[in-house]
Design an enzyme around this catalytic site. Sequence first.
Site, PDB file in Angstrom:
ATOM      1  N   ASP A  58      10.856 -32.606  16.861  1.00  0.00           N
ATOM      2  CA  ASP A  58      10.941 -32.445  15.405  1.00  0.00           C
ATOM      3  C   ASP A  58      12.411 -32.145  15.120  1.00  0.00           C
ATOM      4  O   ASP A  58      12.844 -31.010  15.162  1.00  0.00           O
ATOM      5  CB  ASP A  58      10.027 -31.302  14.952  1.00  0.00           C
ATOM      6  CG  ASP A  58      10.056 -31.093  13.452  1.00  0.00           C
ATOM      7  OD1 ASP A  58      10.644 -31.928  12.745  1.00  0.00           O
ATOM      8  OD2 ASP A  58       9.507 -30.075  12.987  1.00  0.00           O
ATOM      9  N   CYS A  71      11.418 -33.777   8.810  1.00  0.00           N
ATOM     10  CA  CYS A  71      11.015 -33.404   7.446  1.00  0.00           C
ATOM     11  C   CYS A  71      11.967 -34.043   6.441  1.00  0.00           C
ATOM     12  O   CYS A  71      12.648 -33.365   5.677  1.00  0.00           O
ATOM     13  CB  CYS A  71      10.987 -31.890   7.286  1.00  0.00           C
ATOM     14  SG  CYS A  71      10.179 -31.386   5.740  1.00  0.00           S
ATOM     15  N   CYS A 127      12.283 -29.381  20.344  1.00  0.00           N
ATOM     16  CA  CYS A 127      13.060 -28.751  19.251  1.00  0.00           C
ATOM     17  C   CYS A 127      12.127 -27.744  18.589  1.00  0.00           C
ATOM     18  O   CYS A 127      11.685 -27.929  17.460  1.00  0.00           O
ATOM     19  CB  CYS A 127      13.527 -29.773  18.231  1.00  0.00           C
ATOM     20  SG  CYS A 127      14.507 -31.126  18.893  1.00  0.00           S
ATOM     21  N   ALA A 128      11.815 -26.662  19.300  1.00  0.00           N
ATOM     22  CA  ALA A 128      10.633 -25.864  18.972  1.00  0.00           C
ATOM     23  C   ALA A 128      10.830 -24.872  17.823  1.00  0.00           C
ATOM     24  O   ALA A 128       9.847 -24.415  17.247  1.00  0.00           O
ATOM     25  CB  ALA A 128      10.155 -25.101  20.211  1.00  0.00           C
ATOM     26  N   GLY A 158       6.324 -23.006  14.489  1.00  0.00           N
ATOM     27  CA  GLY A 158       5.024 -23.329  13.903  1.00  0.00           C
ATOM     28  C   GLY A 158       4.305 -24.442  14.641  1.00  0.00           C
ATOM     29  O   GLY A 158       3.133 -24.307  15.016  1.00  0.00           O
ATOM     30  N   LYS A 159       4.979 -25.565  14.853  1.00  0.00           N
ATOM     31  CA  LYS A 159       4.342 -26.674  15.570  1.00  0.00           C
ATOM     32  C   LYS A 159       4.095 -26.299  17.022  1.00  0.00           C
ATOM     33  O   LYS A 159       3.083 -26.706  17.619  1.00  0.00           O
ATOM     34  CB  LYS A 159       5.203 -27.927  15.473  1.00  0.00           C
ATOM     35  CG  LYS A 159       5.311 -28.505  14.067  1.00  0.00           C
ATOM     36  CD  LYS A 159       6.104 -29.800  14.079  1.00  0.00           C
ATOM     37  CE  LYS A 159       6.349 -30.294  12.660  1.00  0.00           C
ATOM     38  NZ  LYS A 159       7.269 -29.413  11.910  1.00  0.00           N
TER      39      LYS A 159
END
Length: 478
Positions: free
Chosen positions: A357, A410, A289-290, A294-295
């Site tokens: 994510d 998050c 889930c790019a 950032g990650k």
Amino acid sequence: MSEQGRRRPSKPYRRPQKDPVRMLAFEALRAVDERDAYANLVLPPLLKKAREKDGFDARDAALATELVYGTLRRQGTYDAIVAACVDRPLREVDPPVLDVLALGAHQLLGTRIPTHAAVSASVELARVVLGDGRAKFVNAVLRRVAQHDLDGWLEKVAPPYDEDPEDHLAVVHSHPRWIVSALWDALGGGRAGIEDLLEADNERPEVTLVARPGRATPDELLDVLDEGAGQPGRWSPYAVRLPEGGEPGALDAVREGRAGVQDEGSQLVAIALANVPLDGPDTRWLDGCAGPGGKAALLGALAARRGAALLAAEKQPHRARLVQRALAGNPGPYEVITADGTRPPWRPGSFDRVLVDVPCSGLGALRRRPEARWRRRPEDLDGFAPLQRALLAEALKAVRVGGVVGYATCSPHLAETRAVVDDVLKGRGGAQDVHAEWIDARPLMPGVPALGEGPDVQLWPHLHGTDAMYLALLRRTA
């Protein structure tokens, strides 16, 4: 003398004066309200235009930013106070009028702007954007607001804590009641902890940079900042904290993609996944889930140092383009594809490390997106739940036996964190033929305190100075 002769001469009409700072703040609030825009996306282009058109300097930009974010963070509190100062339900007051009143209330109760200046500036703004008639209404309401300071108003409008703790905290700390309840459940403990968390949600977060390994170093970023202006990160070895008002875009490393803006909590999630010990091959990594990247950019840099390749998948094409931009220049092999992680194009067991994510309520980033607290509803979590479980189940299928999956979100809401992981591990999320076990994530965040009882990790704004990121690490066993 005639009746006409005894009348006092009327004042000549005065054209309302535009205040560029308050006009900009009002425009931003209207965009947030009318278009469901996010302030962090609306404000930068408005500020850029104001610099070019109105000659905004750093002081003007700082005031406009404070007015927008301060008003949004304290909206619930200000609504309760304004409601006590008007003779009708707030739903009967036009939204643009409420925005002017909230801006005025924030200047009166949340800043050091003198009372007379806060009222007169707000009335002048109302004359420009609402007309003279409604400006009189704004004037009357704000004069009532000005009769007490914030503490005095809270004593009047917030129910006593002993009678209704959650509603008291909701009004005092400007969060919807259901969010107060959810955060309290996730945090546990007594009054002090939840108050500290809610207060942290209402503070302006620091801007944190990540120096992408192999492309930039924290020392390089610190060297180009004014002496003493930047500080190393608290927890991440790649983090640099900018001073208040620091401009990330002014740094060459950020413009060139060698560094980026990234909360330390997000950095810790990627680093922890990368540092889980593995037996066997460690050459293929997946970010399932790019977006927005950032990650993925940090994972790609860490993978390159190991000689591993990263596949970054993102369902939305526009977000996939952001991932491509974030990874551009990565020193190791990578590929960005547009793909749905719940219906993946890759074969099962293809990867050694997988990060998902997942999309979520965003309740862990209320410092950065304060308006989100007023948009979210409890029923929104029902919409996220099947997707979160499906993404984790597919991630477990995607990793080889012995490989590791990181489930991140998050949000600290228990329905989006441990409940998801527990369900999938029990075979209720679509991974009935896959077996996995917990990995204790706490040792993979060395030096970070207050990580709880494990094996998963929940970060908190008031304890760690990060967004409220959640991480569960799982090793596939069969």
